[in-house]
Every structure is written in C-alpha cells, then in structure tokens.
Scaffold this motif. Structure first.
Motif, PDB file in Angstrom:
ATOM      1  N   LEU A  70       2.591  25.269   0.825  1.00 17.18           N
ATOM      2  CA  LEU A  70       2.435  26.472  -0.002  1.00 17.18           C
ATOM      3  C   LEU A  70       2.034  27.684   0.832  1.00 17.18           C
ATOM      4  O   LEU A  70       2.386  28.820   0.489  1.00 17.18           O
ATOM      5  CB  LEU A  70       1.414  26.229  -1.112  1.00 17.18           C
ATOM      6  CG  LEU A  70       1.813  25.173  -2.144  1.00 17.18           C
ATOM      7  CD1 LEU A  70       0.709  24.990  -3.173  1.00 17.18           C
ATOM      8  CD2 LEU A  70       3.127  25.517  -2.812  1.00 17.18           C
ATOM      9  N   VAL A  71       1.323  27.456   1.931  1.00 19.01           N
ATOM     10  CA  VAL A  71       0.974  28.552   2.841  1.00 19.01           C
ATOM     11  C   VAL A  71       2.259  29.138   3.424  1.00 19.01           C
ATOM     12  O   VAL A  71       2.447  30.354   3.462  1.00 19.01           O
ATOM     13  CB  VAL A  71       0.029  28.054   3.956  1.00 19.01           C
ATOM     14  CG1 VAL A  71      -0.228  29.139   4.980  1.00 19.01           C
ATOM     15  CG2 VAL A  71      -1.275  27.533   3.362  1.00 19.01           C
ATOM     16  N   THR A  72       3.147  28.250   3.853  1.00 23.37           N
ATOM     17  CA  THR A  72       4.439  28.687   4.381  1.00 23.37           C
ATOM     18  C   THR A  72       5.260  29.378   3.295  1.00 23.37           C
ATOM     19  O   THR A  72       5.892  30.409   3.538  1.00 23.37           O
ATOM     20  CB  THR A  72       5.207  27.485   4.966  1.00 23.37           C
ATOM     21  OG1 THR A  72       4.457  26.952   6.062  1.00 23.37           O
ATOM     22  CG2 THR A  72       6.589  27.883   5.436  1.00 23.37           C
ATOM     23  N   LEU A  73       5.241  28.831   2.095  1.00 25.58           N
ATOM     24  CA  LEU A  73       5.983  29.433   0.986  1.00 25.58           C
ATOM     25  C   LEU A  73       5.504  30.858   0.714  1.00 25.58           C
ATOM     26  O   LEU A  73       6.312  31.777   0.570  1.00 25.58           O
ATOM     27  CB  LEU A  73       5.848  28.579  -0.273  1.00 25.58           C
ATOM     28  CG  LEU A  73       6.535  29.122  -1.517  1.00 25.58           C
ATOM     29  CD1 LEU A  73       8.045  29.226  -1.308  1.00 25.58           C
ATOM     30  CD2 LEU A  73       6.216  28.254  -2.730  1.00 25.58           C
ATOM     31  N   ASP A  74       4.188  31.046   0.665  1.00 26.72           N
ATOM     32  CA  ASP A  74       3.640  32.386   0.437  1.00 26.72           C
ATOM     33  C   ASP A  74       4.120  33.355   1.515  1.00 26.72           C
ATOM     34  O   ASP A  74       4.501  34.492   1.219  1.00 26.72           O
ATOM     35  CB  ASP A  74       2.107  32.353   0.410  1.00 26.72           C
ATOM     36  CG  ASP A  74       1.554  31.722  -0.854  1.00 26.72           C
ATOM     37  OD1 ASP A  74       2.293  31.635  -1.852  1.00 26.72           O
ATOM     38  OD2 ASP A  74       0.377  31.305  -0.833  1.00 26.72           O
ATOM     39  N   HIS A  75       4.114  32.905   2.762  1.00 28.34           N
ATOM     40  CA  HIS A  75       4.567  33.745   3.869  1.00 28.34           C
ATOM     41  C   HIS A  75       6.045  34.105   3.700  1.00 28.34           C
ATOM     42  O   HIS A  75       6.442  35.256   3.909  1.00 28.34           O
ATOM     43  CB  HIS A  75       4.328  33.021   5.201  1.00 28.34           C
ATOM     44  CG  HIS A  75       4.849  33.754   6.384  1.00 28.34           C
ATOM     45  ND1 HIS A  75       4.239  34.868   6.906  1.00 28.34           N
ATOM     46  CD2 HIS A  75       5.953  33.533   7.139  1.00 28.34           C
ATOM     47  CE1 HIS A  75       4.943  35.308   7.929  1.00 28.34           C
ATOM     48  NE2 HIS A  75       5.982  34.519   8.099  1.00 28.34           N
ATOM     49  N   CYS A  76       6.864  33.118   3.329  1.00 27.91           N
ATOM     50  CA  CYS A  76       8.298  33.363   3.134  1.00 27.91           C
ATOM     51  C   CYS A  76       8.541  34.381   2.022  1.00 27.91           C
ATOM     52  O   CYS A  76       9.387  35.272   2.162  1.00 27.91           O
ATOM     53  CB  CYS A  76       9.029  32.060   2.822  1.00 27.91           C
ATOM     54  SG  CYS A  76       9.205  30.964   4.242  1.00 27.91           S
ATOM     55  N   ILE A  77       7.792  34.268   0.942  1.00 26.33           N
ATOM     56  CA  ILE A  77       7.933  35.210  -0.174  1.00 26.33           C
ATOM     57  C   ILE A  77       7.534  36.619   0.266  1.00 26.33           C
ATOM     58  O   ILE A  77       8.226  37.594  -0.030  1.00 26.33           O
ATOM     59  CB  ILE A  77       7.111  34.735  -1.391  1.00 26.33           C
ATOM     60  CG1 ILE A  77       7.742  33.455  -1.967  1.00 26.33           C
ATOM     61  CG2 ILE A  77       7.021  35.825  -2.449  1.00 26.33           C
ATOM     62  CD1 ILE A  77       6.885  32.755  -3.005  1.00 26.33           C
ATOM     63  N   GLU A  78       6.422  36.711   1.013  1.00 23.67           N
ATOM     64  CA  GLU A  78       5.976  38.013   1.520  1.00 23.67           C
ATOM     65  C   GLU A  78       7.030  38.654   2.427  1.00 23.67           C
ATOM     66  O   GLU A  78       7.179  39.872   2.452  1.00 23.67           O
ATOM     67  CB  GLU A  78       4.668  37.861   2.298  1.00 23.67           C
ATOM     68  CG  GLU A  78       3.480  37.557   1.435  1.00 23.67           C
ATOM     69  CD  GLU A  78       2.253  37.153   2.247  1.00 23.67           C
ATOM     70  OE1 GLU A  78       2.297  37.218   3.505  1.00 23.67           O
ATOM     71  OE2 GLU A  78       1.260  36.745   1.632  1.00 23.67           O
ATOM     72  N   GLN A  79       7.778  37.820   3.166  1.00 19.56           N
ATOM     73  CA  GLN A  79       8.811  38.310   4.077  1.00 19.56           C
ATOM     74  C   GLN A  79      10.139  38.577   3.374  1.00 19.56           C
ATOM     75  O   GLN A  79      11.102  38.998   4.010  1.00 19.56           O
ATOM     76  CB  GLN A  79       9.032  37.290   5.205  1.00 19.56           C
ATOM     77  CG  GLN A  79       7.817  37.035   6.060  1.00 19.56           C
ATOM     78  CD  GLN A  79       7.351  38.284   6.779  1.00 19.56           C
ATOM     79  OE1 GLN A  79       8.164  39.004   7.339  1.00 19.56           O
ATOM     80  NE2 GLN A  79       6.065  38.563   6.744  1.00 19.56           N
ATOM     81  N   GLY A  80      10.207  38.289   2.071  1.00 20.29           N
ATOM     82  CA  GLY A  80      11.417  38.539   1.306  1.00 20.29           C
ATOM     83  C   GLY A  80      12.480  37.464   1.452  1.00 20.29           C
ATOM     84  O   GLY A  80      13.634  37.678   1.084  1.00 20.29           O
TER      85      GLY A  80
END
Length: 126
Positions: A70-80
């Motif tokens: 989920l940490v990676t997912l949040d980062h991916c979402i922030e990066q678009g």
C-alpha cells in the motif's frame, strides 16, 4: 482458474514470508500479456510488456499483497500512475519480496468471448 490451485495459492501466501505472491501461467490468451521475469527460486525480478529472457510466465491477474504494498500504491497514485503493470514494476523497484505461484491456466475475462472460454475450462475441470 482451478479452485484447488487457488486454495493452494492462498495457503502458500500465508506460509511464506513475502510481501506479495502473484498468480502466473504459461497459458497466453491476452492481447497485451504482462510477462513476468523470475529468478530460479521464482522471485520476481521484472514485469515486461513483451517476452524477454527468463520470462517463463504471464501474469494471471490474481495478487496476494501485504500492507507494505500500500505504501508503493500510494506513491504510484501520487505520481499519476494508473496502470496495474506500472504498480507491479514499482513493487519490484521498491525492493518488495515478490514471488510467483504457477497456475495451470487462468482465463482473463475482459471480453465477451472470454466468458465462453472460462465456461469451457470450468466444465473441463468438473
């Protein structure tokens, strides 16, 4: 997919100390398969848009992931980032412990014609 294989897949995820276990298959029936590159111990080393060395499998679209993902997912979402395959690549880049679990066959039902293929497979296993 096979109910027996799915049960074993879930059991394996609970028994192993991994951040993720991803279902894969050698059966390719997809217009844009995601190839999975692995080491000898079935650790995932890369996700590829086309066949490359050590890509013995394609993604089956079934994933067991821990909260670390989920940490990676949040980062991916922030990066678009919006594609699942880019999220999967980022999991590898972030150093998460990911392995594959081979299934004999997985039908990705994303077209009407896939429903017939899936029904045939289910009837074949009965």
């Amino acid at each position: 997919f096979s109910e027996k294989e799915f049960t074993e897949y879930i059991q394996t995820f609970h028994e192993e100390n991994l951040d993720g276990l991803m279902a894969v298959t050698t059966y390719v029936d997809d217009e844009k398969p995601l190839y999975v590159q692995t080491a000898d111990d079935l650790t995932i080393t890369n996700f590829c848009d086309r066949y490359e060395d050590r890509c013995h499998y394609v993604s089956g679209g079934i994933y067991c992931l821990t909260r670390q993902a989920l940490v990676t997912l949040d980062h991916c979402i922030e990066q678009g980032q919006s594609r699942m395959r880019n999220f999967q690549r980022q999991l590898v880049a972030d150093g998460l412990r990911l392995k594959v679990y081979p299934f004999s066959k997985v039908i990705d039902v994303d077209h009407c014609s896939d429903i017939f293929k899936a029904e045939e497979l289910i009837n074949e296993w009965r």
